[in-house]
Scaffold this motif. Sequence first.
Motif, short mmCIF file in Angstrom:
data_model
loop_
_atom_site.label_atom_id
_atom_site.label_comp_id
_atom_site.label_asym_id
_atom_site.label_seq_id
_atom_site.Cartn_x
_atom_site.Cartn_y
_atom_site.Cartn_z
N GLY A 95 8.47 -0.99 11.10
CA GLY A 95 7.86 0.21 10.55
C GLY A 95 8.59 1.48 10.95
N LEU A 96 8.94 1.60 12.20
CA LEU A 96 9.66 2.79 12.66
C LEU A 96 11.03 2.89 12.00
N GLU A 97 11.69 1.76 11.84
CA GLU A 97 13.01 1.75 11.19
C GLU A 97 12.92 2.23 9.74
N TYR A 98 11.81 1.96 9.08
CA TYR A 98 11.65 2.34 7.67
C TYR A 98 10.78 3.58 7.47
N GLY A 99 10.59 4.35 8.52
CA GLY A 99 9.93 5.65 8.39
C GLY A 99 8.42 5.64 8.42
N TYR A 100 7.81 4.54 8.80
CA TYR A 100 6.36 4.50 8.93
C TYR A 100 5.94 5.12 10.25
N THR A 101 4.72 5.59 10.32
CA THR A 101 4.14 6.07 11.57
C THR A 101 2.90 5.23 11.86
N PRO A 123 -8.14 8.31 6.40
CA PRO A 123 -8.75 7.98 5.12
C PRO A 123 -9.79 6.87 5.29
N VAL A 124 -10.90 7.01 4.62
CA VAL A 124 -11.95 6.00 4.67
C VAL A 124 -11.52 4.82 3.82
N MET A 125 -11.58 3.63 4.38
CA MET A 125 -11.22 2.40 3.68
C MET A 125 -12.43 1.48 3.70
N HIS A 185 0.86 -1.19 0.00
CA HIS A 185 0.00 0.00 0.00
C HIS A 185 0.89 1.24 0.00
N SER A 186 0.58 2.16 -0.88
CA SER A 186 1.48 3.29 -1.09
C SER A 186 1.52 4.28 0.06
N ASP A 187 0.40 4.52 0.72
CA ASP A 187 0.44 5.60 1.70
C ASP A 187 -0.30 5.33 3.01
N PHE A 188 -1.14 4.31 3.04
CA PHE A 188 -1.94 4.11 4.24
C PHE A 188 -2.40 2.66 4.28
N ALA A 189 -2.28 2.02 5.43
CA ALA A 189 -2.73 0.64 5.57
C ALA A 189 -3.42 0.48 6.92
N ILE A 190 -4.44 -0.34 6.93
CA ILE A 190 -5.10 -0.73 8.18
C ILE A 190 -4.94 -2.25 8.29
N VAL A 191 -4.29 -2.69 9.36
CA VAL A 191 -4.00 -4.11 9.55
C VAL A 191 -5.06 -4.73 10.45
#
Length: 85
Positions: A62-68, A77-79, A36-42
């Motif tokens: 995630g933190l190591e690779y710059g995710y928040t 965002p509505v999914m 997912h390019s910009d937003f994911a809900i797990v």
Amino acid sequence: GRGLSVFDWTVNPSDAIDRQEADEYRRRIVGGIKSHSDFAIVLQHDINLQSVLAVESVIQWGLEYGYTFRTLDLTSPVMESKIRN
């Protein structure tokens, strides 16, 4: 229209039906997030101990690779899943 927003998952490691070790759930979750390019809900289930044990390593990755990581709120965002039951 009832003024409701849908926040469905975009990453499903299948932890409710498929029993795996924590490392396998981590692999599935990380792969799903990367797709997912910009937003994911797990989607994860706390009744599966191995899935719960995967959370810390997913967050570290995630933190190591710059995710928040954020909680969902009205600005998220509505999914909506493409699967209809």
